[in-house]
Design a protein around this motif. Structure first.
Motif, PDB file in Angstrom:
ATOM      1  N   LEU A 185      77.824   5.827  33.634  1.00 57.99           N
ATOM      2  CA  LEU A 185      78.899   4.885  33.968  1.00 57.99           C
ATOM      3  C   LEU A 185      80.230   5.609  34.134  1.00 57.99           C
ATOM      4  N   ALA A 186      80.489   6.576  33.268  1.00 57.47           N
ATOM      5  CA  ALA A 186      81.735   7.333  33.364  1.00 57.47           C
ATOM      6  C   ALA A 186      81.801   8.094  34.684  1.00 57.47           C
ATOM      7  N   ASN A 187      80.680   8.714  35.077  1.00 57.15           N
ATOM      8  CA  ASN A 187      80.644   9.431  36.360  1.00 57.15           C
ATOM      9  C   ASN A 187      80.838   8.473  37.529  1.00 57.15           C
ATOM     10  N   LEU A 188      80.216   7.293  37.448  1.00 54.14           N
ATOM     11  CA  LEU A 188      80.363   6.304  38.513  1.00 54.14           C
ATOM     12  C   LEU A 188      81.805   5.825  38.634  1.00 54.14           C
ATOM     13  N   VAL A 189      82.445   5.560  37.504  1.00 54.67           N
ATOM     14  CA  VAL A 189      83.841   5.120  37.523  1.00 54.67           C
ATOM     15  C   VAL A 189      84.735   6.212  38.082  1.00 54.67           C
ATOM     16  N   GLU A 190      84.467   7.456  37.694  1.00 55.50           N
ATOM     17  CA  GLU A 190      85.276   8.569  38.187  1.00 55.50           C
ATOM     18  C   GLU A 190      85.137   8.725  39.693  1.00 55.50           C
ATOM     19  N   ALA A 194      88.030   8.106  42.544  1.00 57.05           N
ATOM     20  CA  ALA A 194      88.387   9.124  43.544  1.00 57.05           C
ATOM     21  C   ALA A 194      88.354   8.540  44.960  1.00 57.05           C
ATOM     22  N   ARG A 195      87.327   7.728  45.239  1.00 55.76           N
ATOM     23  CA  ARG A 195      87.244   7.105  46.564  1.00 55.76           C
ATOM     24  C   ARG A 195      88.401   6.139  46.796  1.00 55.76           C
ATOM     25  N   VAL A 196      88.769   5.392  45.755  1.00 60.44           N
ATOM     26  CA  VAL A 196      89.899   4.466  45.886  1.00 60.44           C
ATOM     27  C   VAL A 196      91.185   5.223  46.181  1.00 60.44           C
ATOM     28  N   ARG A 197      91.396   6.339  45.486  1.00 62.64           N
ATOM     29  CA  ARG A 197      92.598   7.139  45.750  1.00 62.64           C
ATOM     30  C   ARG A 197      92.602   7.683  47.170  1.00 62.64           C
ATOM     31  N   HIS A 202      94.762   7.272  52.754  1.00 64.87           N
ATOM     32  CA  HIS A 202      94.469   7.055  54.183  1.00 64.87           C
ATOM     33  C   HIS A 202      95.254   5.854  54.712  1.00 64.87           C
ATOM     34  N   VAL A 203      95.276   4.782  53.901  1.00 69.11           N
ATOM     35  CA  VAL A 203      96.013   3.585  54.327  1.00 69.11           C
ATOM     36  C   VAL A 203      97.497   3.899  54.466  1.00 69.11           C
ATOM     37  N   LYS A 204      98.060   4.633  53.535  1.00 69.44           N
ATOM     38  CA  LYS A 204      99.474   4.994  53.607  1.00 69.44           C
ATOM     39  C   LYS A 204      99.763   5.842  54.839  1.00 69.44           C
ATOM     40  N   LEU A 205      98.822   6.777  55.116  1.00 66.00           N
ATOM     41  CA  LEU A 205      99.011   7.621  56.292  1.00 66.00           C
ATOM     42  C   LEU A 205      98.995   6.790  57.572  1.00 66.00           C
ATOM     43  N   VAL A 206      98.045   5.886  57.650  1.00 59.85           N
ATOM     44  CA  VAL A 206      97.962   5.012  58.835  1.00 59.85           C
ATOM     45  C   VAL A 206      99.204   4.153  58.946  1.00 59.85           C
TER      46      VAL A 206
END
Length: 235
Positions: A185-190, A194-197, A202-206
């Motif tokens: 679970l800890a690895n999945l959350v990490e 990371a994907r959310v960041r 990407h959204v900010k860049l766009v």
């Protein structure tokens, strides 16, 4: 039969024999007879009794230190030796009294003396209620029953300890599985974080690119408007 118990039985019978001899010596004194010979015999028997008790103590110490017997059995045998030591002291006191103390008769060793007797008998105080009236063979059988009960109790205790040990293993295995799940679970959350960041960057860049494009469009339109105004003939 256990050699230690055999020695104990013979030592106990020797104590009984000494008690009978002291009773006989006292009877000689009451009748005015000379007890010299019987006194010599009692002293010799007392010496044998002391040596036999010492042998029991040394043998018990070796058996306990080398773990030939259980601690419970060692404690039980130590109690028997302590009783013999008490009886030895009582016999010595009775013998030294030269007939002044009450008689220590053989029947009092096992039955507690005559009913209603007001005389003090040291053997009666030391003889437990459950063994009064029992012979040597019956005492041996009772000892064997006690040992069997102790063995049964140890077996039951061993089973309980074995079950608790197995429960400990099961709990340990369950904790390891839970720890593995927590690690996953800890690895999945990490990874998700990371994907959310990454998506946020990407959204900010766009968004920045979109803002730049909109500004360029506005500037182009303003330039076109200026040119049109400049070249448009005035009326």
């Amino acid at each position: 039969m256990d050699s230690w118990l055999s020695t104990y039985d013979s030592t106990y019978r020797l104590a009984q024999e000494i008690a009978e001899k002291i009773h006989e010596r006292n009877r000689y004194l009451r009748n005015g007879e000379n007890p010299v010979k019987i006194n010599v015999t009692v002293r010799s028997l007392m010496k044998r009794l002391n040596e036999s008790i010492g042998q029991l103590r040394n043998s018990l110490l070796r058996s306990v230190s080398t773990r030939q017997i259980t601690q419970l059995e060692g404690d039980r045998r130590q109690n028997l030796v302590d009783e013999l030591l008490t009886k030895e002291r009582q016999l010595q006191d009775s013998f030294k009294s030269e007939g002044a103390a009450p008689d220590v008769i053989r029947s009092s060793l096992m039955t507690g003396g005559a009913a209603g007797s007001s005389q003090y008998n040291p053997w009666v105080m030391e003889e437990p209620e459950e063994t009064r009236g029992l012979g040597v063979g019956e005492l041996r059988q009772q000892q064997q029953r006690v040992i069997a009960e102790q063995d049964a109790g140890l077996d039951a205790l061993s089973s309980i300890i074995a079950r608790q040990k197995q429960m400990g293993y099961d709990i340990g295995n369950e904790l390891e599985e839970q720890n593995e799940i927590i690690d996953d679970l800890a690895n999945l959350v990490e990874n998700t974080d990371a994907r959310v960041r990454n998506q946020t960057r990407h959204v900010k860049l766009v968004d920045r690119k979109s803002g730049s494009c909109a500004m360029m469009v506005v500037i182009v339109l303003l330039l076109i408007a200026i040119v049109v105004v400049a070249v448009w003939p005035s009326k």
